[in-house]
Write a protein that holds these residues in place. Structure first.
Motif, mmCIF file in Angstrom:
data_model
loop_
_atom_site.group_PDB
_atom_site.id
_atom_site.type_symbol
_atom_site.label_atom_id
_atom_site.label_comp_id
_atom_site.label_asym_id
_atom_site.label_seq_id
_atom_site.Cartn_x
_atom_site.Cartn_y
_atom_site.Cartn_z
ATOM 1 N N LEU A 176 0.990 -1.409 -0.057
ATOM 2 C CA LEU A 176 -0.084 -0.167 -0.111
ATOM 3 C C LEU A 176 0.922 1.330 -0.145
ATOM 4 O O LEU A 176 1.807 1.398 0.884
ATOM 5 N N THR A 184 -2.499 3.582 -3.777
ATOM 6 C CA THR A 184 -2.735 2.263 -4.524
ATOM 7 C C THR A 184 -2.277 1.359 -3.840
ATOM 8 O O THR A 184 -1.301 1.221 -3.048
ATOM 9 N N VAL A 185 -2.819 0.226 -4.072
ATOM 10 C CA VAL A 185 -2.643 -1.045 -3.509
ATOM 11 C C VAL A 185 -2.307 -1.997 -4.717
ATOM 12 O O VAL A 185 -2.931 -2.146 -5.743
ATOM 13 N N GLN A 201 -8.543 -3.188 -1.230
ATOM 14 C CA GLN A 201 -8.738 -1.884 -1.685
ATOM 15 C C GLN A 201 -10.312 -1.678 -1.162
ATOM 16 O O GLN A 201 -10.486 -0.644 -0.517
ATOM 17 N N ARG A 202 -11.095 -2.592 -1.221
ATOM 18 C CA ARG A 202 -12.199 -2.458 -0.536
ATOM 19 C C ARG A 202 -12.007 -2.126 1.162
ATOM 20 O O ARG A 202 -12.993 -1.152 1.793
ATOM 21 N N SER A 205 -10.819 1.635 1.811
ATOM 22 C CA SER A 205 -11.547 2.968 1.054
ATOM 23 C C SER A 205 -12.635 3.195 1.797
ATOM 24 O O SER A 205 -13.371 2.706 2.478
ATOM 25 N N ARG A 221 -9.317 7.017 -0.803
ATOM 26 C CA ARG A 221 -9.850 6.231 -2.062
ATOM 27 C C ARG A 221 -8.444 5.447 -2.417
ATOM 28 O O ARG A 221 -7.274 5.844 -2.539
ATOM 29 N N ALA A 222 -8.788 4.023 -2.512
ATOM 30 C CA ALA A 222 -7.723 3.039 -3.144
ATOM 31 C C ALA A 222 -7.931 2.635 -4.361
ATOM 32 O O ALA A 222 -9.115 2.117 -4.587
ATOM 33 N N TYR A 223 -6.574 2.767 -5.234
ATOM 34 C CA TYR A 223 -6.634 2.101 -6.645
ATOM 35 C C TYR A 223 -5.955 0.813 -6.328
ATOM 36 O O TYR A 223 -5.429 0.622 -5.458
ATOM 37 N N THR A 224 -6.185 -0.065 -7.459
ATOM 38 C CA THR A 224 -5.574 -1.087 -7.460
ATOM 39 C C THR A 224 -4.482 -1.529 -8.779
ATOM 40 O O THR A 224 -4.666 -0.467 -9.797
#
Length: 338
Positions: free
Chosen positions: A135, A153-154, A166-167, A170, A175-178
């Motif tokens: 992460l 970003t993850v 990600q879930r 978030s 907010r996490a992107y993958t």
């Protein structure tokens, strides 16, 4: 998830623990320092690193790794890179089958040149089916604790594991992107701290915005060369964990690494600069580990080379700048000119 283990109760580990527990997810926050843990338990906040943010009831603190890791579906490693392997060796026997292992550490091990996920994989062998990821992104811990909007970003090789984490992280303000580029994200996370020290030096020398912009851009070029040589994807370095984190760390007043550079640029020795810091500036050790890594891979990294000279061979900051500008002239990028 029923429980998350947060291994490391510093500024970042505490911020991530607050993020999850505020979302209603139970977290066990571990630290080796029993006195620190006792203060956390008594105060119900981390007054040393994150003052003013009371712990939710579902945030439990402990000095016992077994207690922290027991039944944890996800374990987040947030310990300094130089002690990462030793701590993971204690964590590994306690891990349940199939656990999600997340590194939130920005560094490279000096002796081996390994990233944190590589260390976990090497120490784990094939005895447990674990998922290793990272992460990272432009995220000062203090601002995450304050619920400032943040994007990161993850990265996992397993897309389902990435989506799960990600879930997990978030929220309405985080907010996490993958990504599947674990190594690219880790190299970006580590090397940006080296460039941030250089940015602080430039500011300490009273250079202007032109200098800072040039340093960030050419620093990104070096990070990308090393990351691609390690197997990373070029587009990763233009993303949140690459350019985004680099800009933040090189320009933000909350950056520990930039602060070290400011002190060096103003004439203080490295020993003096570090003695005035209460938190770890990973870029100092990362300069040594990435310098060795670049040499082994034969990757040209002139800014990194000069930073190594400044930090470990007492080179004057001004002399390093002059030497960088007197290098042979060349194209900006490898492309065909018509």
């Amino acid at each position: 998830m029923n429980k998350i283990a947060m291994i490391g109760a510093g500024s970042w580990g505490t911020a991530l623990a607050l993020l999850l527990t505020r979302k209603g997810i139970p977290v066990a926050l571990w630290d080796r320092d029993a006195d620190h843990v006792a203060r956390l338990a008594t105060d119900r906040e981390n007054r040393r690193y994150q003052p003013g943010h009371p712990f939710p009831d579902n945030l439990r603190v402990t000095a016992s790794l077994a207690e922290a890791v027991e039944d944890a579906e996800c374990v987040v490693m947030v310990v300094p890179s130089h002690g990462f392997r030793a701590v993971y060796r204690e964590v590994f026997p306690l891990l349940p089958e199939g656990a999600l292992m997340v590194s939130a550490v920005k560094g490279i091990e000096i002796d081996s040149g390994m990233t944190m996920t590589q260390i976990m994989q090497a120490e784990s062998g094939e005895t447990k089916h674990l998922h290793f990821g990272v992460l990272s992104g432009p995220s000062f811990a203090a601002e995450v604790a304050e619920r400032q909007p943040t994007a990161i970003t993850v990265a996992f090789a397993d897309t389902q594991a990435a989506a799960t984490v990600q879930r997990l992280f978030s929220t309405e303000y985080f907010r996490a992107y993958t990504s599947c580029d674990v190594i690219g994200l880790e190299i970006s996370a580590a090397m940006k701290n080296v460039i941030a020290i250089a940015a602080g030096i430039c500011d300490g020398l009273n250079y202007g915005l032109n200098t800072r912009a040039a340093l960030i851009t050419r620093g990104l070029a070096e990070i990308t060369r090393l990351g691609v040589a390690m197997g990373g994807e070029p587009q990763t370095f233009a993303g949140l964990g690459g350019l985004g984190d680099l800009v933040l760390t090189c320009t933000g007043n909350l950056s520990r690494n930039r602060t070290v550079g400011l002190k060096l640029g103003s004439g203080k020795s490295l020993e003096q600069a570090l003695s005035e810091m209460k938190m770890v500036a990973e870029g100092v050790k990362t300069t040594k580990s990435c310098y060795k890594l670049a040499a082994d891979l034969r990757v040209e990294m002139p800014i990194l080379e000069q930073m190594h000279q400044i930090l470990y061979h007492d080179k004057r900051c001004q002399d390093a700048v002059v030497e960088l500008f007197q290098r042979d002239l060349k194209r900006e990028a490898d492309m065909v000119c018509r």
